[in-house]
Design a protein around this motif. Structure first.
Motif, PDB file in Angstrom:
ATOM      1  N   LEU A   1      31.059  28.878  17.197  1.00  0.00           N
ATOM      2  CA  LEU A   1      32.256  29.476  17.806  1.00  0.00           C
ATOM      3  C   LEU A   1      32.129  29.404  19.319  1.00  0.00           C
ATOM      4  N   GLN A   2      33.123  28.781  19.966  1.00  0.00           N
ATOM      5  CA  GLN A   2      33.130  28.688  21.430  1.00  0.00           C
ATOM      6  C   GLN A   2      34.279  29.542  21.937  1.00  0.00           C
ATOM      7  N   LEU A   3      34.007  30.347  22.937  1.00  0.00           N
ATOM      8  CA  LEU A   3      35.087  31.145  23.516  1.00  0.00           C
ATOM      9  C   LEU A   3      35.222  30.840  25.005  1.00  0.00           C
ATOM     10  N   ALA A   4      36.440  31.029  25.522  1.00  0.00           N
ATOM     11  CA  ALA A   4      36.707  30.779  26.946  1.00  0.00           C
ATOM     12  C   ALA A   4      35.876  31.723  27.814  1.00  0.00           C
ATOM     13  N   ASP A   5      35.630  31.333  29.056  1.00  0.00           N
ATOM     14  CA  ASP A   5      34.865  32.190  29.976  1.00  0.00           C
ATOM     15  C   ASP A   5      35.657  33.442  30.367  1.00  0.00           C
ATOM     16  N   ASP A   6      36.976  33.296  30.410  1.00  0.00           N
ATOM     17  CA  ASP A   6      37.826  34.416  30.799  1.00  0.00           C
ATOM     18  C   ASP A   6      38.027  35.317  29.569  1.00  0.00           C
ATOM     19  N   PRO A   7      37.613  36.587  29.636  1.00  0.00           N
ATOM     20  CA  PRO A   7      37.724  37.443  28.438  1.00  0.00           C
ATOM     21  C   PRO A   7      39.160  37.640  27.962  1.00  0.00           C
ATOM     22  N   VAL A   8      40.132  37.520  28.864  1.00  0.00           N
ATOM     23  CA  VAL A   8      41.536  37.667  28.444  1.00  0.00           C
ATOM     24  C   VAL A   8      41.891  36.532  27.486  1.00  0.00           C
ATOM     25  N   VAL A   9      41.460  35.325  27.834  1.00  0.00           N
ATOM     26  CA  VAL A   9      41.733  34.152  26.987  1.00  0.00           C
ATOM     27  C   VAL A   9      40.871  34.224  25.721  1.00  0.00           C
ATOM     28  N   ALA A  10      39.614  34.632  25.892  1.00  0.00           N
ATOM     29  CA  ALA A  10      38.701  34.722  24.747  1.00  0.00           C
ATOM     30  C   ALA A  10      39.255  35.695  23.699  1.00  0.00           C
ATOM     31  N   ALA A  11      39.781  36.823  24.157  1.00  0.00           N
ATOM     32  CA  ALA A  11      40.335  37.822  23.228  1.00  0.00           C
ATOM     33  C   ALA A  11      41.537  37.242  22.482  1.00  0.00           C
ATOM     34  N   ARG A  12      42.371  36.499  23.205  1.00  0.00           N
ATOM     35  CA  ARG A  12      43.567  35.914  22.590  1.00  0.00           C
ATOM     36  C   ARG A  12      43.184  34.929  21.487  1.00  0.00           C
ATOM     37  N   GLU A  13      42.083  34.219  21.686  1.00  0.00           N
ATOM     38  CA  GLU A  13      41.712  33.150  20.750  1.00  0.00           C
ATOM     39  C   GLU A  13      40.793  33.602  19.614  1.00  0.00           C
ATOM     40  N   PHE A  14      40.150  34.729  19.802  1.00  0.00           N
ATOM     41  CA  PHE A  14      39.026  35.108  18.941  1.00  0.00           C
ATOM     42  C   PHE A  14      39.336  35.105  17.431  1.00  0.00           C
ATOM     43  N   TYR A  15      40.314  35.921  17.006  1.00  0.00           N
ATOM     44  CA  TYR A  15      40.563  36.023  15.560  1.00  0.00           C
ATOM     45  C   TYR A  15      41.031  34.695  14.963  1.00  0.00           C
TER      46      TYR A  15
ATOM     47  N   GLY B   1      39.234  45.392   5.938  1.00  0.00           N
ATOM     48  CA  GLY B   1      37.930  44.824   6.292  1.00  0.00           C
ATOM     49  C   GLY B   1      37.970  43.383   6.762  1.00  0.00           C
ATOM     50  N   LYS B   2      39.130  42.753   6.653  1.00  0.00           N
ATOM     51  CA  LYS B   2      39.224  41.317   6.978  1.00  0.00           C
ATOM     52  C   LYS B   2      39.698  41.087   8.419  1.00  0.00           C
ATOM     53  N   THR B   3      39.643  39.801   8.805  1.00  0.00           N
ATOM     54  CA  THR B   3      40.031  39.393  10.157  1.00  0.00           C
ATOM     55  C   THR B   3      41.506  39.717  10.443  1.00  0.00           C
ATOM     56  N   SER B   4      41.762  40.290  11.604  1.00  0.00           N
ATOM     57  CA  SER B   4      43.140  40.661  11.955  1.00  0.00           C
ATOM     58  C   SER B   4      43.978  39.410  12.240  1.00  0.00           C
ATOM     59  N   PRO B   5      45.290  39.479  11.937  1.00  0.00           N
ATOM     60  CA  PRO B   5      46.160  38.314  12.103  1.00  0.00           C
ATOM     61  C   PRO B   5      46.828  38.276  13.483  1.00  0.00           C
TER      62      PRO B   5
END
Ligand code: TXA
Ligand code: MG
Length: 336
Positions: free
Chosen positions: A279-293, A139-143
């Motif tokens: 929480l701020q995420l990059a405009d590019d979803p590829v970068v946003a996904a990399r940074e999210f967790y 249930g927790k944030t993935s590493p």
């Protein structure tokens, strides 16, 4: 990057039936050899994961995958050639070689060939596929780094093979493949998009159809909440809502939530939520996904009471949807 000795240590521990945390290009996994049910059980107990949620089996060669399913047909072959090694898990009918502990009693198995060189090298040298869920408590944030895994399993003293930060940052796409009816169904969105799979299948002139209706039995891992950070995450779909308005709504609505949903604890800080880290995420979803967790974890430790994300109307498309699948499950509240 680890030296040869660390790789050897990981192999030795896996041989002995221990669990080891391994890097993949998506997220870190908590791995055990598939041919020792006791070792596989240790994954569930270490993660505190319920036995109804099946594990993905990781291979380093297509030959290994073919032995683990009774139905390696043209669709699997094509998707394997197009996306393996890489972030695609195919759910196929399981063969006798796959224990029902791994599949949670289902007659299908999730198969994936990761592209992280260390994961491939490890499976290759061990010569046995590895069952591995994400290396976090249930249930927790993935590493997405070795440090994150250490945060999760410091107490359990799990050996971690450090392969640096994960390149993709969200879990693999999971696709159910029904070769007999030429049907496919996406059970979990990820970096490999439906459009990419369609292109690959069309280029071979294959008959296929993506369907959406899947039963709970076909996808037992689908829970309302998952990936939750240590402090509440609030997603606002209204960009015009002020921080102050969000705080009021959050405090009113959070107390009304149950303390636990499907076995996953809903965190409610004592004294309510006074401050929210944005929480701020990059405009590019590829970068946003990399940074999210990683960002979720960083903000959870920033000393604030909660995390706030404003969803932007421009964040559309399949990869953003994959990220929002995670974010909405990680969120305690969605303000719409
Ligand atoms: O990228 C990934 O897939 C990572 C890395 C470590 O490979 N693994 C991962 O595993 O995310 P896990 O256990 O956290 O998520 C696997 C998901 C679960 O939702 C599970 O229910 C589903 O895949 N799954 C596994 N085998 C399945 C099966 N036979 N039928 C349906 N769903 C399955
Ligand atoms: Mg997981």
């Amino acid at each position: 990057m680890p030296d040869a000795q660390e790789l050897e240590r990981a192999i030795k521990l896996l041989r002995l039936g221990e669990v080891v945390a391994i890097p993949t290009e998506t997220v870190y996994g908590l791995a055990a050899r598939i041919d020792m049910p006791r070792a596989v059980e240790k994954i569930f107990t270490t993660k505190e994961r319920p036995f109804f949620d099946p594990l993905i089996v990781h291979v380093s060669h297509v030959d290994q995958a073919m032995k683990l399913t009774t139905e390696w047909g043209a669709i699997a072959q094509t998707l394997g050639e197009a996306f393996w090694p890489g972030p695609l898990t195919m759910v196929l009918p399981k063969s006798e070689e796959v224990s029902s502990v791994i599949t949670a009693g289902l007659d299908t198995v999730g198969l994936r060939m990761p592209s992280h060189p260390l994961a491939l090298e490890l499976i290759d040298q061990l010569g046995i596929p590895l069952a591995a869920p994400s290396a976090n408590k249930f249930g927790k944030t993935s590493p997405t780094s070795a440090f994150h895994v250490w945060q999760e399993f410091e107490k359990e003293n799990v050996f971690i093979l450090d392969g640096g930060e994960c390149d993709i940052g969200i879990e693999s796409t999971v696709v159910l493949v029904k070769q007999k009816t030429n049907e496919l169904a996406i059970l979990r969105r990820g970096y490999v998009l439906q459009a990419d799979m369609e292109d690959a299948l069309k280029s071979r002139g294959l008959d296929f159809k993506f369907v959406t209706a899947v039963s709970k039995k076909e996808s037992p891992g689908h829970l309302k909440h998952h990936y939750m950070p240590a402090i509440p995450l609030v997603v606002s779909e209204k960009t015009e809502m002020t921080h102050a308005e969000v705080l009021i709504r959050t405090n009113t609505e959070l107390v009304n939530l149950p303390n636990e949903i499907e076995g996953i604890k809903i965190v409610k800080p004592e004294g309510g939520i006074r401050t929210l880290a944005v929480l701020q995420l990059a405009d590019d979803p590829v970068v946003a996904a990399r940074e999210f967790y990683g960002e979720l974890r960083r903000l959870a430790e920033s000393g604030q009471d909660g995390i706030l994300f404003y969803r932007q109307p421009i964040q559309t498309g399949e990869l953003w949807e994959a990220l929002f699948d995670r974010m909405y499950k990680a969120a305690s509240l969605i303000l719409s």
